[in-house]
Design a protein around this motif. Structure first.
Motif, mmCIF file in Angstrom:
data_model
loop_
_atom_site.group_PDB
_atom_site.id
_atom_site.type_symbol
_atom_site.label_atom_id
_atom_site.label_comp_id
_atom_site.label_asym_id
_atom_site.label_seq_id
_atom_site.Cartn_x
_atom_site.Cartn_y
_atom_site.Cartn_z
ATOM 1 N N ALA A 92 14.580 0.119 0.044
ATOM 2 C CA ALA A 92 13.341 0.282 -0.715
ATOM 3 C C ALA A 92 12.131 0.353 0.214
ATOM 4 N N VAL A 93 12.130 -0.486 1.249
ATOM 5 C CA VAL A 93 11.015 -0.500 2.201
ATOM 6 C C VAL A 93 10.929 0.837 2.937
ATOM 7 N N ALA A 94 12.054 1.345 3.387
ATOM 8 C CA ALA A 94 12.063 2.615 4.123
ATOM 9 C C ALA A 94 11.541 3.754 3.252
ATOM 10 N N LEU A 95 11.953 3.799 1.992
ATOM 11 C CA LEU A 95 11.510 4.863 1.090
ATOM 12 C C LEU A 95 10.009 4.776 0.827
ATOM 13 N N ASN A 96 9.504 3.548 0.624
ATOM 14 C CA ASN A 96 8.071 3.386 0.380
ATOM 15 C C ASN A 96 7.253 3.808 1.597
ATOM 16 N N ALA A 97 7.725 3.444 2.792
ATOM 17 C CA ALA A 97 7.000 3.802 4.012
ATOM 18 C C ALA A 97 6.984 5.318 4.216
ATOM 19 N N ALA A 98 8.133 5.949 3.986
ATOM 20 C CA ALA A 98 8.220 7.402 4.167
ATOM 21 C C ALA A 98 7.292 8.136 3.206
ATOM 22 N N PRO A 127 -7.193 1.738 17.306
ATOM 23 C CA PRO A 127 -7.875 1.150 16.149
ATOM 24 C C PRO A 127 -6.875 0.742 15.062
ATOM 25 N N LEU A 128 -7.280 -0.238 14.265
ATOM 26 C CA LEU A 128 -6.378 -0.780 13.243
ATOM 27 C C LEU A 128 -5.932 0.289 12.247
ATOM 28 N N ARG A 129 -6.856 1.163 11.793
ATOM 29 C CA ARG A 129 -6.490 2.182 10.809
ATOM 30 C C ARG A 129 -5.447 3.149 11.379
ATOM 31 N N VAL A 130 -5.549 3.451 12.681
ATOM 32 C CA VAL A 130 -4.570 4.323 13.326
ATOM 33 C C VAL A 130 -3.244 3.584 13.510
ATOM 34 N N ALA A 131 -3.323 2.290 13.825
ATOM 35 C CA ALA A 131 -2.104 1.494 13.980
ATOM 36 C C ALA A 131 -1.336 1.412 12.665
ATOM 37 N N VAL A 132 -2.065 1.325 11.542
ATOM 38 C CA VAL A 132 -1.403 1.271 10.229
ATOM 39 C C VAL A 132 -0.649 2.571 9.967
ATOM 40 N N GLY A 133 -1.304 3.724 10.205
ATOM 41 C CA GLY A 133 -0.639 5.011 10.000
ATOM 42 C C GLY A 133 0.531 5.204 10.940
ATOM 43 N N THR A 134 0.346 4.847 12.213
ATOM 44 C CA THR A 134 1.413 4.982 13.202
ATOM 45 C C THR A 134 2.586 4.078 12.876
ATOM 46 N N SER A 135 2.297 2.899 12.337
ATOM 47 C CA SER A 135 3.358 1.934 12.036
ATOM 48 C C SER A 135 4.331 2.451 10.986
ATOM 49 N N LEU A 136 3.867 3.352 10.102
ATOM 50 C CA LEU A 136 4.740 3.843 9.039
ATOM 51 C C LEU A 136 5.910 4.652 9.597
ATOM 52 N N VAL A 137 5.700 5.328 10.722
ATOM 53 C CA VAL A 137 6.812 6.024 11.384
ATOM 54 C C VAL A 137 7.867 5.010 11.796
ATOM 55 N N MET A 195 13.427 -0.487 -8.216
ATOM 56 C CA MET A 195 12.313 -1.025 -7.444
ATOM 57 C C MET A 195 11.351 0.074 -7.001
ATOM 58 N N VAL A 196 11.890 1.248 -6.718
ATOM 59 C CA VAL A 196 11.022 2.374 -6.365
ATOM 60 C C VAL A 196 10.155 2.766 -7.562
ATOM 61 N N ILE A 197 10.755 2.791 -8.751
ATOM 62 C CA ILE A 197 9.986 3.076 -9.971
ATOM 63 C C ILE A 197 8.880 2.037 -10.142
ATOM 64 N N GLY A 198 9.255 0.767 -9.982
ATOM 65 C CA GLY A 198 8.263 -0.300 -10.085
ATOM 66 C C GLY A 198 7.173 -0.172 -9.034
ATOM 67 N N GLY A 199 7.563 0.223 -7.815
ATOM 68 C CA GLY A 199 6.587 0.383 -6.745
ATOM 69 C C GLY A 199 5.548 1.437 -7.066
ATOM 70 N N LEU A 200 5.974 2.536 -7.686
ATOM 71 C CA LEU A 200 5.041 3.584 -8.084
ATOM 72 C C LEU A 200 4.059 3.068 -9.139
ATOM 73 N N ILE A 201 4.568 2.249 -10.050
ATOM 74 C CA ILE A 201 3.695 1.673 -11.086
ATOM 75 C C ILE A 201 2.667 0.739 -10.440
ATOM 76 N N GLY A 202 3.162 -0.141 -9.550
ATOM 77 C CA GLY A 202 2.264 -1.083 -8.890
ATOM 78 C C GLY A 202 1.211 -0.391 -8.054
ATOM 79 N N ALA A 203 1.613 0.667 -7.329
ATOM 80 C CA ALA A 203 0.655 1.412 -6.519
ATOM 81 C C ALA A 203 -0.378 2.108 -7.395
ATOM 82 N N GLY A 204 0.070 2.639 -8.541
ATOM 83 C CA GLY A 204 -0.849 3.299 -9.459
ATOM 84 C C GLY A 204 -1.915 2.359 -9.988
ATOM 85 N N ILE A 205 -1.552 1.084 -10.137
ATOM 86 C CA ILE A 205 -2.533 0.080 -10.579
ATOM 87 C C ILE A 205 -3.383 -0.397 -9.405
#
Length: 260
Positions: A54-60, A177-187, A214-224
């Motif tokens: 689930a974590v890998a799919l959300n990050a991708a 920078p932190l914002r770049v580290a966040v984006g880079t970390s997703l890889v 859980m992926v379905i739930g994750g989409l709902i949570g992100a939408g909120i």
């Protein structure tokens, strides 16, 4: 699988998606205790394997947006990820070999440490133009490779994406920078999650139905969480501190359940 379990899995995914949207990280560390204590997954190893997928799919799914915004330092990300994949493969084998109750107790201890680290004020990096190339390799590689390997070991052992470890690791190694580290970390999160998930899946420790729920739930949570996060942007640090306190409390509970 009963209706109660289905709803619990969707709710767990929603909680993780909401946290990720509000505070920008750390939601994946809640996946294992939610699967064990809310959804009712009996095996800690199955909870770890399912959470890793689930974590890998959300990050991708989040990586594309950051890449379009130019927030991914690809050479640094690939180097960190390759070292991390080796560590994650070794860590996953060690985690599967450990008694499930002891593994949960150690996971709880990690949650407490992560929560405490989140309470510390962040320091802003000051090298937005950092690049891994021939001229900087002698400086950056000795920092990126061991840090990536160590983070991978922990991510594989506990079946987590490790974003809360990868981001400060990248900042420490490169001063990006932190914002770049966040984006880079997703890889890196995607690579480590897939490595851990593959290891656990080959051992039969992944519940694919729960992953989908859980992926379905994750989409709902992100939408909120995304529109709510924009409204609460001025209180982001307060939300992070509140989340850190929640992680510490849950970690303490997991430790107690794991040793009693």
């Amino acid at each position: 699988m009963g209706l109660e379990t289905i709803l619990a899995a969707i709710a767990a995914g929603s909680a993780i998606g909401l946290v990720l949207a509000l505070v920008g990280g750390g939601g994946s560390i809640l996946a294992v205790p939610l699967l064990v204590y809310v959804v009712g997954v009996a095996s800690p190893h199955a909870a770890i394997g399912t959470a890793a997928v689930a974590v890998a799919l959300n990050a991708a799914s989040s990586l594309a947006g950051h890449a379009r915004s130019g927030n991914v330092k690809w050479p640094c990300a690939v180097t960190f990820a390759l070292a991390g994949v080796l560590g994650a493969a070794l860590g996953a084998e060690a985690g599967k070999a450990m008694d499930g109750r002891k593994l949960l107790a150690l996971f709880g201890a990690l949650m407490v440490l992560v929560g405490l680290s989140m309470l510390r004020p962040r320091k802003t990096a000051d090298n937005p133009d950092v690049r891994l190339e021939r001229s900087t390799a002698s400086v950056l590689l000795p920092r990126l490779i061991p840090t990536g390997f160590g983070v991978g070991l922990l991510a594989g052992f506990f079946g987590i994406g490790g974003g809360f470890l990868i981001v400060p690791g990248l900042v420490m190694a490169t001063r990006m920078p932190l914002r770049v580290a966040v984006g880079t970390s997703l890889v890196v999160v995607t690579a480590l999650g897939l490595t851990t998930a593959t290891s656990y899946a080959l051992s039969g420790y992944v519940d694919w139905v729960l992953v989908g729920l859980m992926v379905i739930g994750g989409l709902i949570g992100a939408g909120i969480g995304i529109p709510l996060g924009k409204r609460l942007a001025s209180r982001k640090r307060g939300m992070e501190q509140g989340f850190a306190a929640l992680v510490i409390a849950i970690g303490s509970y997991v430790i107690l359940r794991g040793i009693t």
